[in-house]
Write a protein that holds these residues in place. Sequence first.
Motif, PDB file in Angstrom:
ATOM      1  N   ASP A  86      73.113  90.338  21.078  1.00 36.34           N
ATOM      2  CA  ASP A  86      74.387  89.696  20.777  1.00 36.34           C
ATOM      3  C   ASP A  86      75.336  89.941  21.948  1.00 36.34           C
ATOM      4  N   ILE A  87      75.800  88.887  22.575  1.00 33.02           N
ATOM      5  CA  ILE A  87      76.675  89.001  23.743  1.00 33.02           C
ATOM      6  C   ILE A  87      77.928  89.809  23.440  1.00 33.02           C
ATOM      7  N   SER A  88      78.397  89.767  22.217  1.00 34.70           N
ATOM      8  CA  SER A  88      79.618  90.507  21.879  1.00 34.70           C
ATOM      9  C   SER A  88      79.408  92.012  21.930  1.00 34.70           C
ATOM     10  N   GLU A  89      78.153  92.451  21.933  1.00 34.81           N
ATOM     11  CA  GLU A  89      77.861  93.881  22.005  1.00 34.81           C
ATOM     12  C   GLU A  89      77.691  94.374  23.442  1.00 34.81           C
ATOM     13  N   ALA A  92      82.125  94.962  28.539  1.00 30.79           N
ATOM     14  CA  ALA A  92      83.061  93.902  28.951  1.00 30.79           C
ATOM     15  C   ALA A  92      82.683  93.248  30.276  1.00 30.79           C
ATOM     16  N   ARG A  95      79.488  91.149  29.818  1.00 30.16           N
ATOM     17  CA  ARG A  95      79.829  89.984  28.993  1.00 30.16           C
ATOM     18  C   ARG A  95      80.577  88.947  29.831  1.00 30.16           C
ATOM     19  N   GLN A  99      79.158  85.160  30.625  1.00 33.61           N
ATOM     20  CA  GLN A  99      79.944  84.010  30.163  1.00 33.61           C
ATOM     21  C   GLN A  99      80.483  83.209  31.344  1.00 33.61           C
TER      22      GLN A  99
END
Length: 154
Positions: A86-89, A92, A95, A99
């Motif tokens: 999961d990219i949200s994990e 920063a 990520r 993105q």
Amino acid sequence: MGHDIPTTPQDNDAETIMAALAHGMTGHPEKAIPLFQPFLLAGPAKALGLCASLAEMSAGPARKNLPAGGTFGLLVYDVTTGRRGDISEAPAGVRFAMQFSTAWGNGDQDTAYALFRALIDPGDEEGARALADGIRCLFDMAVISLNETTGRTA
């Protein structure tokens, strides 16, 4: 949404970025990273140009092989489980790099720019660390892509 920050490197900038990538491709990333410091010290325009250049080097070759109407994307995998992640994990900086590279690879400069601004606008130490980590990740992705394109192994 237009913006006035140039994302095309100047000739000296391009030479510096290519020299850094050459160091990475020959297995010496420790020689490359210091070359990026002037980009960060020169302010947001130069830092964004660096990010855009690295994202282009990463996404460009893959984008050429897309079918008509296809989009460029990156899959996230958890290296400990081997399953989709999961990219949200992701941290920063990582990520941001993923993105930003995906937006840039799909020609969505406005989104890439917004991601960059969201990372740096707080102007705090955490954002600066995340930007440095993101640039390192973009650099690593570009080196991997270039090595794959050229058939080279570091």
